[in-house]
Each structure stands twice: as structure tokens, then as C-alpha cells.
Design an enzyme around this catalytic site. Structure first.
Site, PDB file in Angstrom:
ATOM      1  N   ASN A 184     -14.692   2.396 -75.079  1.00  0.00           N
ATOM      2  CA  ASN A 184     -14.875   1.138 -75.263  1.00  0.00           C
ATOM      3  C   ASN A 184     -14.145   0.469 -76.212  1.00  0.00           C
ATOM      4  OD1 ASN A 184     -16.903   0.646 -73.171  1.00  0.00           O
ATOM      5  ND2 ASN A 184     -18.460   1.426 -74.733  1.00  0.00           N
TER       6      ASN A 184
ATOM      7  N   LYS B 161     -12.888  -5.936 -69.824  1.00  0.00           N
ATOM      8  CA  LYS B 161     -14.183  -5.383 -70.182  1.00  0.00           C
ATOM      9  C   LYS B 161     -14.747  -5.703 -71.267  1.00  0.00           C
ATOM     10  CE  LYS B 161     -16.699  -1.502 -69.579  1.00  0.00           C
ATOM     11  NZ  LYS B 161     -16.551  -0.237 -70.178  1.00  0.00           N
TER      12      LYS B 161
ATOM     13  N   ASN C 185     -18.730  -6.353 -72.489  1.00  0.00           N
ATOM     14  CA  ASN C 185     -19.408  -5.522 -73.649  1.00  0.00           C
ATOM     15  C   ASN C 185     -19.670  -6.363 -74.772  1.00  0.00           C
ATOM     16  OD1 ASN C 185     -19.524  -3.020 -72.516  1.00  0.00           O
ATOM     17  ND2 ASN C 185     -17.439  -2.736 -73.310  1.00  0.00           N
TER      18      ASN C 185
END
Length: 309
Positions: free
Chosen positions: A107, A189, A193
Site C-alpha cells: 500500500n 488506490k 485507502n
């Protein structure tokens, strides 16, 4: 000259590493898992996956305790939390040969830059995993939604490395595309997130359905997403406003989903603060973008982590 891979090492066998590694191995690829706490269970029982894409039980697993036992491979998949990145210098070298490619499924931002301290830029790829996974027990993973991966090259050298990984992963039942811009994919992303992982912690350890049940919190989610999109655009990345509605609407059907950072928080593990909130915040400010919602969220997370740490 084109590139392909034969042998694969999975480093960091939590939910992400177990799931994608098991899918690759079940399709006949030579996949070797570097394990710690799951080693005994996986050697005894294999890897079990309960999945919306079809259940899987990989009975025979190539499991190892040290990278030296695995040896050099063609592709290293890094699936551990970014909080373990200080171990790159110890774990990676025994797995490398001159043309080994390192694919991080981690991540946030800054991971490829850390890898570039160990290997050449043309050996690094990043991937974004759009998937709902939870590790329920050693060697046992639940897959409840999604599964798509987007792969991009840290330094494009014309060898088609991302395209080859996308082709091979797709052949193994993992929907994968090659991203034209890794940085753009990373920020896309982050649109999910930053708010969902962050607010799940800031609100005290709650699931995504709880967040979306409050109009006030949904408004904060939208504000955070808008700041992420604006910060990305300021860096020359083509993120669209439509990502906000898209990410919110795809989250509603997930029900009481537990974001990975929330799980780490409630279970007392170190949270990936710097890669998901710290580094994006620094890059937004460096690009001259005002991001007050991201700043407040980061402070709320720091307070939670400090109070419960």
C-alpha cells in the site's frame, strides 16, 4: 529484449501473499513462500482459500524459513506490510540474480524508492491490489470481493515486464492489467485507502458500513477523496472526479468490511502510517496543494495510535 519469469518467491505471506501466491502456484507456477508464524501450519495443512472466485486448497506448498533456502529467483513478490521495509537489505539479496524483478504489492507511496536502494530501477515494479481479503488463521484466507491487480513499472525500459506479469497472472486466474503510469495507479488506490483505512482507525476501529451509515462521515470521505484527486493532479497525474462516486459505491456492497489498517490497529500491530498518510501528505504539500482534511485525519490517526500504543 523481452523478459519472462520461471521461479517466484513470495515475501510476506499474510492475506495478500498467501492468496495471490496460492493462485499462481495452483496454476502450475514455481512459487516459493518465505514464511514465519504460518510455517508449521502451511507445511502441515497447505494453504486454504475461501473465495468468491472459487475455493482453493493448495496441499503441497514450497515453504521456507529463510531467503537463503529459497535462493535466487526470477520474480520476487513483496507482500509484507510497509512497516517491515527496513528488512529489505537483509531479505532480498539472497533472492536476487542479475535480472530478478521485484514486484511490490504494498500500500501507499515510497516503497519503490526504498527498493531502489537495493536493486536497479529497471528491476522494480509496483502493483495495486483491488481486493477484499482477510487472513482468518495461519494459512487460511477469506476472499470476499474484488481481486484485480494493476501492475506498473517503476522505470519503463521497453521490455514489456508489466505486460508479461499481467499476462501470466491473468492466465492463473488473477485479473491483471498493465498500468501505463504506476504513479497514477498508486494515487488512484489512495483515493480509497486514505479515507476508508484512515477513518476506520480515527473513528475507533469501525467497519466500512459503519462509516457510510453516517452522512457526516460520508461527507468527510468525499472531502478526503477530493483532496487526494487534487494532489495527484498537481503532480501531473490524470485522476478524474468520477473516482469519488465510483469508490464510494463499490464500497457499499462490501458490508461490514474491515480495512487492513483498521485490523492492524485493533489487533495492536504497527500501522502503515507513513506510506498511506505521511508520504502522500508530504507530496501534496510539496506540490503546493492545501489538504486540510488529510492533515486533520493524519493527526486523528496519530492520536489514536499514541493513545492505544
Amino acid at each position: 529484449m523481452s523478459w519472462t519469469f520461471g521461479s517466484v518467491a513470495v515475501v510476506g505471506a499474510g492475506a495478500i501473499g498467501l492468496y495471490y501466491g496460492a493462485r499462481l502456484a495452483a496454476a502450475g507456477n514455481d512459487v516459493r513462500f518465505l514464511l514465519r508464524s504460518d510455517y508449521d501450519a502451511v507445511k502441515r495443512d497447505g494453504i486454504r482459500v475461501e473465495s468468491v472466485a472459487g475455493d482453493l486448497h493448495l496441499e503441497e506448498v514450497k515453504a521456507y524459513l529463510t531467503p537463503e533456502e529459497i535462493g535466487p529467483v526470477d520474480l520476487v513478490i513483496v507482500a509484507w506490510k510497509t512497516t517491515s521495509n527496513d528488512l529489505f537489505g537483509k531479505i532480498l539479496p539472497p533472492l536476487l540474480h542479475e535480472q530478478t524483478q521485484v514486484l511490490t504489492l504494498q500500500n501507499g507511496l515510497g516503497n519503490c524508492e526504498r527498493l531502489a536502494e537495493i536493486v536497479r530501477p529497471d528491476q522494480i515494479l509496483g502493483a495495486l491490489c483491488f481486493v477484499c481479503l482477510n487472513r482468518l488463521a495461519p494459512g487460511f484466507v477469506s476472499h470476499t470481493a474484488g481481486g484485480r491487480i494493476s501492475v506498473g513499472e517503476y522505470a519503463n525500459d521497453g521490455r514489456g515486464r508489466a505486460e508479461e506479469i499481467a499476462r501470466r497472472f491473468s492466465a492463473a486466474g488473477i485479473p491483471t492489467d498493465a498500468a501505463a503510469s504506476l504513479a497514477e495507479a498508486q494515487w488512484k488506490k489512495l483515493v480509497w485507502n486514505v479515507p476508508f483505512n484512515g477513518l476506520a482507525i480515527a473513528e475507533g476501529g469501525v467497519t466500512t458500513d459503519v462509516l457510510l451509515s453516517s452522512p457526516e462521515v460520508e461527507g468527510e470521505i468525499r472531502a478526503l477523496m477530493s483532496e487526494v484527486v487534487t494532489a495527484a493532479r498537481a503532480q501531473g497525474l490524470a485522476l478524474e472526479d468520477s473516482l469519488i462516486d465510483f469508490n464510494i459505491e463499490r464500497t457499499r456492497p462490501m458490508g461490514p468490511y474491515r480495512p487492513s489498517s483498521m485490523i492492524d490497529y485493533v489487533e495492536g500491530r504497527e500501522v502503515e502510517f507513513d506510506s498511506i498518510w505521511g508520504e502522500p501528505l508530504r507530496r501534496a504539500k510539496a506540490a503546493g496543494v492545501e489538504v486540510p482534511h488529510m492533515e486533520r485525519l493524519a493527526e486523528r490517526i496519530r492520536v489514536r495510535l499514541g493513545a492505544d500504543g
